[in-house]
Design a protein around this motif. Structure first.
Motif, PDB file in Angstrom:
ATOM      1  N   CYS A 186       2.436   2.139  -3.662  1.00 17.20           N
ATOM      2  CA  CYS A 186       1.825   2.604  -4.890  1.00 17.20           C
ATOM      3  C   CYS A 186       1.004   3.863  -4.716  1.00 17.20           C
ATOM      4  N   GLY A 187       0.994   4.463  -3.538  1.00 12.75           N
ATOM      5  CA  GLY A 187       0.252   5.706  -3.350  1.00 12.75           C
ATOM      6  C   GLY A 187       0.849   6.827  -4.174  1.00 12.75           C
ATOM      7  N   SER A 188       0.001   7.750  -4.598  1.00  8.93           N
ATOM      8  CA  SER A 188       0.501   8.844  -5.408  1.00  8.93           C
ATOM      9  C   SER A 188      -0.096  10.165  -4.955  1.00  8.93           C
ATOM     10  N   ASP A 189       0.732  11.183  -4.903  1.00  5.40           N
ATOM     11  CA  ASP A 189       0.266  12.518  -4.547  1.00  5.40           C
ATOM     12  C   ASP A 189      -0.132  13.315  -5.774  1.00  5.40           C
ATOM     13  N   ASN A 235      -2.311  14.491  -8.338  1.00  6.53           N
ATOM     14  CA  ASN A 235      -3.695  14.552  -8.772  1.00  6.53           C
ATOM     15  C   ASN A 235      -3.862  15.584  -9.878  1.00  6.53           C
ATOM     16  N   ILE A 284      -5.388   5.498   3.964  1.00  8.09           N
ATOM     17  CA  ILE A 284      -5.260   4.051   4.165  1.00  8.09           C
ATOM     18  C   ILE A 284      -3.858   3.739   4.657  1.00  8.09           C
ATOM     19  N   GLN A 285      -2.885   4.376   3.991  1.00  5.00           N
ATOM     20  CA  GLN A 285      -1.499   4.144   4.354  1.00  5.00           C
ATOM     21  C   GLN A 285      -1.239   4.579   5.794  1.00  5.00           C
ATOM     22  N   LEU A 294       0.344  12.374   1.140  1.00  9.77           N
ATOM     23  CA  LEU A 294       0.955  11.132   1.593  1.00  9.77           C
ATOM     24  C   LEU A 294       2.009  11.473   2.635  1.00  9.77           C
ATOM     25  N   ALA A 319      -5.540   6.957  -0.638  1.00  9.58           N
ATOM     26  CA  ALA A 319      -4.309   6.201  -0.412  1.00  9.58           C
ATOM     27  C   ALA A 319      -3.552   6.723   0.799  1.00  9.58           C
ATOM     28  N   LEU A 358      -2.878   2.089   8.270  1.00  5.27           N
ATOM     29  CA  LEU A 358      -2.157   0.819   8.367  1.00  5.27           C
ATOM     30  C   LEU A 358      -0.820   0.988   9.073  1.00  5.27           C
ATOM     31  N   LEU A 359      -0.146   2.084   8.741  1.00  3.24           N
ATOM     32  CA  LEU A 359       1.171   2.322   9.331  1.00  3.24           C
ATOM     33  C   LEU A 359       1.053   2.472  10.847  1.00  3.24           C
ATOM     34  N   TRP A 416      -7.810   4.169  -4.602  1.00  2.00           N
ATOM     35  CA  TRP A 416      -6.833   3.372  -3.868  1.00  2.00           C
ATOM     36  C   TRP A 416      -5.407   3.809  -4.144  1.00  2.00           C
ATOM     37  N   ASN A 417      -5.225   4.600  -5.203  1.00  2.00           N
ATOM     38  CA  ASN A 417      -3.859   4.941  -5.610  1.00  2.00           C
ATOM     39  C   ASN A 417      -3.434   6.348  -5.242  1.00  2.00           C
ATOM     40  N   GLY A 468      -7.967  10.402  -4.042  1.00  2.00           N
ATOM     41  CA  GLY A 468      -8.275   9.127  -3.437  1.00  2.00           C
ATOM     42  C   GLY A 468      -8.002   9.110  -1.956  1.00  2.00           C
ATOM     43  N   SER A 471      -3.685  10.365  -3.343  1.00  2.00           N
ATOM     44  CA  SER A 471      -4.010  11.072  -2.114  1.00  2.00           C
ATOM     45  C   SER A 471      -4.991  12.195  -2.460  1.00  2.00           C
ATOM     46  N   ILE A 491       0.819  -1.206   0.000  1.00  2.00           N
ATOM     47  CA  ILE A 491       0.000   0.000   0.000  1.00  2.00           C
ATOM     48  C   ILE A 491       0.850   1.251   0.000  1.00  2.00           C
TER      49      ILE A 491
END
Lengths: 376, 309
Positions: free
Chosen positions: A26-29, A31, B94-95, B249, B91, B98-99, B74-75, B89, B77, A23
């Protein structure tokens, strides 16, 4: 059993690690495809700085600063600005505690102790900064007296009648006092439901300041961040706005943008020189009449709520960014300066009008830029 | 008629008089009626208990599914997305969730499990009673009090920033008692015969615990840990006080703001614009999903690692 337990341990850690890395990997800022309005041409106009800056405070300026942050971050991909709209009171507290880089507030730092307290906000903030803390006005937000009454599209209110509605003296919409200043408008017998901010709010403070100044006989309570009138409490600007939206006969005081977003009726205010409709120009007129009370680059403004100038909309608030004049951390100071500069820039200020704020009048905007440039 | 007949008849009749349901050979109407009544009451209670659950799930899923089905959710922020814009999203949230859950678990699980082992296997006398009592007190601490305690220590006393790690510390306080109590129950369920058999073979106590007791109770302990995790992942009070929201993020638990799903819900909740309302429901649905997935994963781990004799 030995092998089994090792395998077991491995599988548990495996699941945990894979889960986390999958997780976080693959997150991306980015947008940018979702924000076509952010122009690339503007990038050249902004001085960029890298790092993360955090602010907290007024929810009245939230929509404006959100827009400013979005544009600043688009121009400067290496910069991150966070703003937590927890309310002016909370923002100042966190700023004094050294938790945030700047505070957003609907009123300048107090230079006298609050009732029942011995500490002075300005002094505390100066102490945290190690240098004078400056109040820099950034946006002016008119406060709309927003209502929802079936069949009433136009409503005129005077300070006295507004005060009586909000302290519960006037109980129904067809009260003779309202009818007298609204000739030709049919008012129903619906009971009036007042909604107020249950959290400590700069909007409440500015609105009660207005009532107290423009209708001193009818509104005797001291202006404060906590509501002392009658009605139903709702949390945050969005709360009171949706409360009015859902209630026939509801009325509240809320920032213009929230009234617009919820399609609420907005009352025209008659301070003595005829009813004034809420518009950017009408607000600008009132702001330019404001006086500076801070010294030098500290730009605390004093608004004239009782103004009788024709065409000036009197109920408004100026929201400030409270910053250290000399930042402790040079990188943070540079970022703060860059961000505030782009926030105060003329094109940003014009853009804010679309989302329910009024741009700073040109003379004040020039002063703001001077102050921001003097930050170090 | 014999005396025996008389006595048995009288005893039978007296039994019927006292406990008519003992009548043999035929089912009494009263019994059937009572049975039916109990069944109806039980089913009604079950359905009533089900209503809120089904309602919540229905509301959250129908309102949140639209955004959740998009891969962007899901990918990406929320960086650069204002409350009047659609897109972006969860992400980052979620991150963050979980962290924080992982770091909390890393701190809370060893302490919790070892405390439980002490209480079940070693603890005698005053110290054990005190520890057990303290765990009871910890269980009773409301999350907001734990958060304020950490705020008082971390921010007020030490003058540190509000960061993700401080949230984890508060969450550890909430997670430890859950783990201790559930692990304790699981260890108590391990039959004493197993321990005794191990001792009889000359295995020392520590080895018995590590190789016999813990593996036997493993799946139960994992379930307890997951229950604890599910509890803290949905926890909001420590996040509101110690973990401000950010749209970006973030992976640094020791500096800067960090987003989590509960704070993302809370941030979007106060908005009145449709894109933000949609995001509120979608992030609520995501939180439910994440916890559900975690539970399923735990079940799987517990099942595949059962002790085979």
């Amino acid at each position: 059993m030995k092998i089994q337990s090792r395998r077991r341990l491995a599988s548990v850690t495996g699941v945990a690690l894979v889960g986390t890395f999958a997780i976080s990997g693959c997150g991306s800022d980015n947008n940018s495809s979702a924000s076509p309005s952010a122009g690339a041409a503007k990038a050249s106009a902004v001085d960029c700085a890298k790092g993360t800056l955090s602010g907290e405070g007024s929810s009245a300026q939230k929509n404006a600063i959100e827009q400013a942050i979005t544009d600043f971050q688009t121009a400067c991909p290496g910069a991150t600005v966070n703003y937590n709209p927890t309310g002016s009171g909370a923002g100042i507290k966190q700023f004094i505690a050294g938790q945030v880089g700047f505070a957003g507030s609907d009123s300048a730092l107090k230079t006298k102790p609050k009732e029942g307290a011995s500490n002075i906000e300005q002094a505390d903030a100066d102490k945290t900064c190690g240098s004078p803390a400056w109040n820099i006005p950034m946006v002016t937000g008119p406060i709309a007296v927003a209502y929802n009454v079936k069949g009433v599209d136009k409503l005129i209110l005077t300070p006295a009648v507004t005060a009586k509605i909000f302290d519960g003296t006037i109980k129904t919409w067809n009260d003779p006092a309202i009818a007298a200043i609204n000739p030709g408008i049919t008012l129903p017998a619906t009971p009036i439901t007042v909604f107020f901010r249950s959290d400590e709010s700069g909007t409440t403070e500015n609105f009660t300041k207005y009532l107290n100044t423009a209708a001193p006989k009818e509104w005797t309570a001291k202006p404060a961040k906590k509501w002392t009138g009658k009605g139903q409490g709702k949390e945050k600007s969005a709360g009171v706005a949706s409360g009015v939206k859902a209630t026939d006969g509801g009325i509240t005081y809320v920032e213009w943008s929230y009234a617009k977003d919820n399609n609420l009726g907005i009352a025209q205010i008659d301070n003595g020189a005829g009813p004034v409709e809420l518009s950017g120009a009408a607000v600008g007129k009132a702001v330019s009449a404001a006086k500076q009370t801070g010294t030098g680059n500290d730009l605390s403004l004093k608004l004239d709520y009782a103004t009788k100038e024709a065409g000036a909309y009197p109920i408004l608030l100026v929201t400030y960014e409270i910053v250290c004049s000399k930042g402790k951390d040079p990188a943070q100071a540079k970022l703060t300066k860059a961000f505030l500069k782009s926030f105060a820039a003329a094109d940003m200020q014009t853009k804010l009008q679309e989302i329910g704020y009024a741009p700073l009048p040109t003379d004040i905007q020039a002063k703001v830029l001077t102050s921001v440039n003097a930050l170090s | 008629m014999t005396v025996a007949d008389l006595t048995s008849g009288s005893s039978l009749s007296s039994a019927r008089q006292w406990r008519p349901e003992l009548g043999l050979g035929h089912r009494s109407r009263a019994r059937e009626a009572r049975n039916l009544l109990a069944r109806v009451v039980m089913w009604t209670a079950f359905l009533i208990a089900l209503i809120p659950l089904a309602w919540i799930l229905w509301t959250v899923i129908t309102r949140g599914i639209g955004l959740v089905l998009e891969p962007v959710w899901w990918n990406n922020s929320q960086r650069g997305i204002t409350s009047r814009m659609v897109g972006g999203g969860a992400a980052h949230a979620i991150q963050g969730t979980l962290l924080m859950a992982l770091v909390t678990a890393v701190m809370a699980v060893p302490v919790g499990v070892m405390t439980a082992i002490y209480l079940v296997e070693y603890g005698r006398g005053r110290l054990a009673k005190t520890v057990s009592f303290m765990v009871d007190i910890l269980t009773g601490i409301p999350s907001i009090v734990a958060a304020l305690f950490i705020y008082a220590v971390w921010v007020t006393t030490f003058g540190l920033q509000r960061v993700g790690f401080a949230v984890c510390l508060a969450l550890v306080m909430l997670m430890i008692p859950v783990i201790v109590r559930s692990t304790e129950e699981m260890l108590k369920l391990v039959p004493n015969e197993l321990r005794e058999a191990s001792y009889a073979l000359g295995v020392p106590k520590w080895k018995t615990i590590a190789k016999v007791v813990l593996p036997t109770a493993f799946s139960g302990i994992v379930t307890g840990i997951l229950l604890g995790l599910a509890r803290i992942m949905g926890e909001t009070a420590p996040l509101l006080i110690l973990g401000p929201y950010t749209a970006n993020l973030a992976t640094n638990l020791f500096g800067g703001f960090m987003a989590t799903l509960p704070t993302m819900i809370n941030t979007n909740r106060v908005e009145s614009l449709q894109p933000a309302i949609d995001r509120t429901w979608a992030s609520a649905f995501t939180l439910i999903l994440v916890i559900l997935l975690l539970n399923l994963a735990g079940r799987l781990v517990a099942r595949t690692s059962k002790v085979r004799n």
